[in-house]
Design a protein around this motif. Sequence first.
Motif, PDB file in Angstrom:
ATOM      1  N   LYS A 420       1.532  -8.046   2.277  1.00 35.69           N
ATOM      2  CA  LYS A 420       2.079  -7.168   1.243  1.00 35.69           C
ATOM      3  C   LYS A 420       1.634  -5.740   1.537  1.00 35.69           C
ATOM      4  O   LYS A 420       0.457  -5.487   1.791  1.00 35.69           O
ATOM      5  N   ILE A 421       2.607  -4.814   1.495  1.00 35.91           N
ATOM      6  CA  ILE A 421       2.323  -3.409   1.785  1.00 35.91           C
ATOM      7  C   ILE A 421       2.801  -2.538   0.623  1.00 35.91           C
ATOM      8  O   ILE A 421       3.926  -2.703   0.135  1.00 35.91           O
ATOM      9  N   LYS A 426       6.436   6.649  -4.535  1.00 34.15           N
ATOM     10  CA  LYS A 426       7.326   5.817  -5.343  1.00 34.15           C
ATOM     11  C   LYS A 426       8.731   5.862  -4.736  1.00 34.15           C
ATOM     12  O   LYS A 426       9.286   6.942  -4.502  1.00 34.15           O
ATOM     13  N   LEU A 427       9.318   4.697  -4.509  1.00 31.99           N
ATOM     14  CA  LEU A 427      10.644   4.603  -3.923  1.00 31.99           C
ATOM     15  C   LEU A 427      11.686   4.328  -4.993  1.00 31.99           C
ATOM     16  O   LEU A 427      11.420   3.624  -5.978  1.00 31.99           O
ATOM     17  N   THR A 428      12.871   4.888  -4.797  1.00 30.28           N
ATOM     18  CA  THR A 428      13.977   4.601  -5.703  1.00 30.28           C
ATOM     19  C   THR A 428      14.494   3.191  -5.431  1.00 30.28           C
ATOM     20  O   THR A 428      14.161   2.571  -4.408  1.00 30.28           O
ATOM     21  N   ASP A 453       7.858  -7.266  -4.489  1.00 31.16           N
ATOM     22  CA  ASP A 453       7.078  -7.882  -5.560  1.00 31.16           C
ATOM     23  C   ASP A 453       6.392  -6.741  -6.304  1.00 31.16           C
ATOM     24  O   ASP A 453       5.307  -6.301  -5.928  1.00 31.16           O
ATOM     25  N   GLY A 454       7.072  -6.238  -7.341  1.00 28.12           N
ATOM     26  CA  GLY A 454       6.551  -5.073  -8.048  1.00 28.12           C
ATOM     27  C   GLY A 454       6.623  -3.850  -7.160  1.00 28.12           C
ATOM     28  O   GLY A 454       7.683  -3.503  -6.635  1.00 28.12           O
ATOM     29  N   ASP A 455       5.467  -3.205  -6.941  1.00 29.03           N
ATOM     30  CA  ASP A 455       5.453  -1.990  -6.127  1.00 29.03           C
ATOM     31  C   ASP A 455       5.061  -2.280  -4.677  1.00 29.03           C
ATOM     32  O   ASP A 455       4.725  -1.368  -3.918  1.00 29.03           O
ATOM     33  N   ARG A 456       5.085  -3.548  -4.260  1.00 26.74           N
ATOM     34  CA  ARG A 456       4.740  -3.905  -2.890  1.00 26.74           C
ATOM     35  C   ARG A 456       5.863  -4.707  -2.237  1.00 26.74           C
ATOM     36  O   ARG A 456       6.522  -5.499  -2.899  1.00 26.74           O
TER      37      ARG A 456
END
Length: 562
Positions: A420-421, A426-428, A453-456
Amino acid sequence: MKTLSKFIFAICFISTIILSAQKNYPQNYFRNPLNIPMQLAANFGAVRSNHFHMGLDLRTNSQENLSVVAAADGYVSRIKVERYGFGNAVYITHPNGYTTLYAHLNKYYDKLDELVKERQYKDEKWEQDITFSPGQFPVTKGQLIALSGNTGGSAGPHLHFEIRDTKTEECINPLLFGFNIPDGIAPIISGLYWYDRRFSTYEPGANGIAVKKAGGTYTTDVVQVSSPTISFAIKAVDKANQGFNLGIYHAELLMDDHLIYSFSIDQVGYDDTRYINGCIDYTRFAKDKMSIQHLSSLPGMKLKNYSQPDLNGLITLQDEDIHQIEIILKDVNGNTSRLKTKVRLNKVSDQVSPAGKTVIPNEGKTVASENAEISFSKNAVYDAVNFQMSEKQNLSADGVSNTIVLQSPYIPVHDDYTLKIKPNRKLTVEEKGKAIVLFDYGSDTKVIKGKWDGDRIETQFNRLGTATLLLDQSLPSVSPGWKDGAPVNSSTLRLSGKTKIGDIAFFRAELDGKWLRFSRVKDDFIYVFDEKCPKGSGLHTLKVTTINTAGNTNTQTFTFQR
């Protein structure tokens, strides 16, 4: 003296049983699948990247389109058409419980070829994996089934030939079935290595010992070791009379006349073939393709029918006496080489002190850095790994994360790990849809489309190295091998594919609105003119749609005259 004689007799008896295994298989039931003498370019069990070689590579005199014939009576039970791997392949099931496979073919025999082509046009898909019932395509021993070629993952014209147990689908060493391949050459030994086994074979790694040949026996100077627990490995090749370097079939390791390890490469299933990485010095193989085979069992190496479970090859030295070591290598024909040496424990060195997170066989492990997390299964490693994970700044214009350094590409893992990275900004939603992970494992790279998975972003991979999150907004494309609108007088249409990052994951061609069958050879797409586009049919429009790994789609239109 009697006890020693009995023990040596027992060793010889065990060896005789192992090397007589071919008597358990039908002899001369299968014929040569080519109409030229069998010559080996590679044998069963030879070391390959992340797998054993699972059959015989038969030479075709550097030619394509030689006749390939059925090795025995049976029926065509399956065919495969694929970009890599076997390329075009035929499977024949035989009434004696075995299945033979013939791969890298150029063309199937006419009746079968017509059916495959019909299926491809019906499915509008070039790659195929089709199974057949016994009555559809019966064949007799010696019947033409295909023409040899160089398709799939082949690096040159040859025929890949396998024999499998039909029920278990395990591949069996074809040389155990009595094929007439003259071979009077014993294995050739070029190196001996010892490993400190107090922590792992990976640290501090191999200690090389010079090997010399005296008469018919290989020898070395006394091996002075600095660890009370060691193991050995051997660098060697087998030779058939044609001169190609082949893999080692059988090895034995004796200490003070006691057998402490042996292996024989008789059969392997495709589910287990990746265990090759636990049978070799993977570090040396990954760095320079040097094939060094362990004469011991690593704790995470679980390959069945390879080594005896009660003989692990570990040597424990409890004194400073000189101990006798003998290594015996044999091919299927019984040609034998022996290496005799001595080992002595010298001053014991300090043991490796792990600086990272230790990942050990048979236990899962999760390791994290500031912006990434890696999770290993319990089957991930073959030996203890002093695992170190770090991050470094990525300067690529497409990069949206740090580069995650995952130990080293020179340490193997057996199955997929989860990575997981977290991006560095923050990406659109749209940007997330164009995100991919670039894995660099030294000798090559691979791009994978992960899931969020969420922000990863989460991906799975089975090699170590570095991983970077990238945004790919580029379009894939193809370039025609002809001038647009011009007459095409050759027998094929060829399109060369290109992507900035990753691969062309999807390709579709339509000729005047109808799907057209293009095969794929690496990054090229090739259509062989057939009844779908006859000569004299005028100006044609070819519409080509491609999609890359990130999911970006491009549609191009070309014209040509025929």
